[in-house]
Design a protein around this motif. Structure first.
Motif, PDB file in Angstrom:
ATOM      1  N   PRO A 283       0.833  -1.219   0.000  1.00  0.00           N
ATOM      2  CA  PRO A 283       0.000   0.000   0.000  1.00  0.00           C
ATOM      3  C   PRO A 283       0.865   1.266   0.000  1.00  0.00           C
ATOM      4  O   PRO A 283       1.753   1.406   0.830  1.00  0.00           O
ATOM      5  N   VAL A 284       0.597   2.152  -0.952  1.00  0.00           N
ATOM      6  CA  VAL A 284       1.315   3.422  -1.004  1.00  0.00           C
ATOM      7  C   VAL A 284       0.369   4.617  -0.888  1.00  0.00           C
ATOM      8  O   VAL A 284       0.797   5.769  -0.921  1.00  0.00           O
ATOM      9  N   SER A 285      -0.925   4.340  -0.763  1.00  0.00           N
ATOM     10  CA  SER A 285      -1.926   5.369  -0.491  1.00  0.00           C
ATOM     11  C   SER A 285      -3.183   4.646  -0.036  1.00  0.00           C
ATOM     12  O   SER A 285      -3.198   3.408   0.046  1.00  0.00           O
ATOM     13  N   ASP A 286      -4.239   5.407   0.239  1.00  0.00           N
ATOM     14  CA  ASP A 286      -5.470   4.761   0.679  1.00  0.00           C
ATOM     15  C   ASP A 286      -6.198   4.067  -0.468  1.00  0.00           C
ATOM     16  O   ASP A 286      -7.154   3.322  -0.242  1.00  0.00           O
ATOM     17  N   THR A 287      -5.746   4.294  -1.702  1.00  0.00           N
ATOM     18  CA  THR A 287      -6.429   3.688  -2.857  1.00  0.00           C
ATOM     19  C   THR A 287      -5.497   2.895  -3.766  1.00  0.00           C
ATOM     20  O   THR A 287      -5.954   2.292  -4.731  1.00  0.00           O
ATOM     21  N   LEU A 288      -4.200   2.872  -3.484  1.00  0.00           N
ATOM     22  CA  LEU A 288      -3.251   2.242  -4.408  1.00  0.00           C
ATOM     23  C   LEU A 288      -2.258   1.336  -3.682  1.00  0.00           C
ATOM     24  O   LEU A 288      -1.649   1.730  -2.684  1.00  0.00           O
ATOM     25  N   SER A 289      -2.109   0.110  -4.203  1.00  0.00           N
ATOM     26  CA  SER A 289      -1.100  -0.841  -3.720  1.00  0.00           C
ATOM     27  C   SER A 289      -0.306  -1.333  -4.933  1.00  0.00           C
ATOM     28  O   SER A 289      -0.888  -1.581  -6.000  1.00  0.00           O
ATOM     29  N   LEU A 290       1.005  -1.463  -4.778  1.00  0.00           N
ATOM     30  CA  LEU A 290       1.871  -1.812  -5.904  1.00  0.00           C
ATOM     31  C   LEU A 290       2.736  -3.034  -5.579  1.00  0.00           C
ATOM     32  O   LEU A 290       3.271  -3.140  -4.482  1.00  0.00           O
ATOM     33  N   PRO A 291       2.927  -3.952  -6.560  1.00  0.00           N
ATOM     34  CA  PRO A 291       3.891  -5.043  -6.378  1.00  0.00           C
ATOM     35  C   PRO A 291       5.291  -4.511  -6.660  1.00  0.00           C
ATOM     36  O   PRO A 291       5.476  -3.653  -7.527  1.00  0.00           O
ATOM     37  N   ALA A 292       6.272  -5.014  -5.928  1.00  0.00           N
ATOM     38  CA  ALA A 292       7.636  -4.500  -6.081  1.00  0.00           C
ATOM     39  C   ALA A 292       8.508  -5.385  -6.963  1.00  0.00           C
ATOM     40  O   ALA A 292       9.585  -4.970  -7.382  1.00  0.00           O
ATOM     41  N   THR A 293       8.042  -6.594  -7.264  1.00  0.00           N
ATOM     42  CA  THR A 293       8.873  -7.522  -8.019  1.00  0.00           C
ATOM     43  C   THR A 293       7.996  -8.483  -8.802  1.00  0.00           C
ATOM     44  O   THR A 293       6.762  -8.380  -8.757  1.00  0.00           O
ATOM     45  N   ALA A 294       8.637  -9.403  -9.516  1.00  0.00           N
ATOM     46  CA  ALA A 294       7.912 -10.381 -10.329  1.00  0.00           C
ATOM     47  C   ALA A 294       7.909 -11.741  -9.638  1.00  0.00           C
ATOM     48  O   ALA A 294       8.734 -12.017  -8.765  1.00  0.00           O
ATOM     49  N   GLN A 295       6.981 -12.585 -10.054  1.00  0.00           N
ATOM     50  CA  GLN A 295       6.921 -13.947  -9.544  1.00  0.00           C
ATOM     51  C   GLN A 295       8.099 -14.755 -10.101  1.00  0.00           C
ATOM     52  O   GLN A 295       8.592 -14.494 -11.199  1.00  0.00           O
TER      53      GLN A 295
END
Length: 284
Positions: free
Chosen positions: A145-157
């Motif tokens: 989570p980087v805001s109340d509406t956005l979450s981001l993956p940091a890497t690949a599977q």
């Protein structure tokens, strides 16, 4: 007469007490630099200040998350760069083994080096990120989570990085490609050239695959950088708004302090004189 005088005295005392409280409030606002510290000071402003405080507290967490995400993303990019180097090294080794004059012992050494690169790829696939978790997880990467509406993956599977490489022999992993290359170098002389060329093509496919994966990783890193910039901008805006709501206007506060202080002193002097005259009247 006495009753009327008493009521006027009580009213004047109350007025002076109120002035004293206002002066004390002004002194506090000047010394602390804040004009609004509780709801009674300014209910609307205090409500907005409370909202800003909560958002700022949330942003501390989100900023920490963006820093962590950027750190993981950077570690993944560095590891992908190392994998690119491994594939380039493997291609150079395979090209040197394609020469018919290469001795059997040299071919054995080349195959051993290729298999050592496979071991390095295996190690890279299970390396840890800065938090101690798998850098390339086997499951879907955690969204941060980087805001109340956005979450981001940091890497690949993991399978996305080390598998799913389309070659002439079908979909393979990077490790399979290099193991096949080692086998081709040591293989039958009659099919060696064809087998080595097939492996070279597969390594090229693996390199193109990692290039794309690294490009995707760059996008992830850029999204964390953008989220951090947004938080910084929003944080500055909120700080300015909160400061405007909370901060004391020193010019106004000092002017009001002086005016009320003067009014209180005059009221006290007049009250003392009035009470003295009343007492003399009563005595007369």
């Amino acid at each position: 007469m006495i009753s009327s005088t008493r009521y006027r005295a009580i009213a004047e005392i109350n007025r002076q007490t109120d002035l004293s409280q206002q002066i004390a409030k002004l002194q506090e606002s000047v010394s602390t630099g804040k004009s609004v510290t509780k709801s009674s000071d300014n209910p609307d402003a205090m409500q907005r200040i409370t909202e800003i405080r909560q958002t700022q507290a949330d942003q501390v967490v989100w900023t920490a998350n963006t820093n962590m995400g950027a750190s993981i993303s950077s570690a993944a990019d560095t590891q992908l760069g190392s994998i690119e180097d491994m594939l380039n090294q493997a291609k150079e080794l395979l090209l040197s083994g394609r020469n018919d004059t290469t001795s059997t012992s040299d071919r054995t050494a080349i195959a051993a080096q290729l298999r050592a690169i496979v071991a390095n790829l295996n190690a890279a696939s299970t390396t840890s990120d800065p938090t101690g978790a798998p850098l390339f997880p086997t499951a879907t990467p955690l969204s941060i989570p980087v805001s109340d509406t956005l979450s981001l993956p940091a890497t690949a599977q993991r399978d996305q990085v080390f598998g799913n490489v389309t070659t002439a022999s079908g979909v393979q992993t990077l490790q399979q490609i290099l193991n096949d290359a080692a086998t081709a170098v040591e293989g039958n002389a009659a099919t060696r050239a064809t087998d080595i060329q097939t492996s070279l093509d597969a390594i090229d496919a693996g390199s193109a695959h990692i290039t794309q994966i690294r490009s995707d990783q760059g996008v992830r890193g850029a999204r964390f950088d953008a989220a951090k910039d947004d938080l910084d901008t929003s944080g500055e805006t909120l700080s300015e708004e909160r400061n405007g709501l909370e901060s004391t206007d020193l010019t106004y506060a000092l002017s009001e302090f002086q005016a009320k202080q003067t009014a209180l002193q005059a009221a006290q002097t007049l009250f003392a004189q009035s009470n003295k005259t009343s007492l003399f009247n009563l005595m007369g």
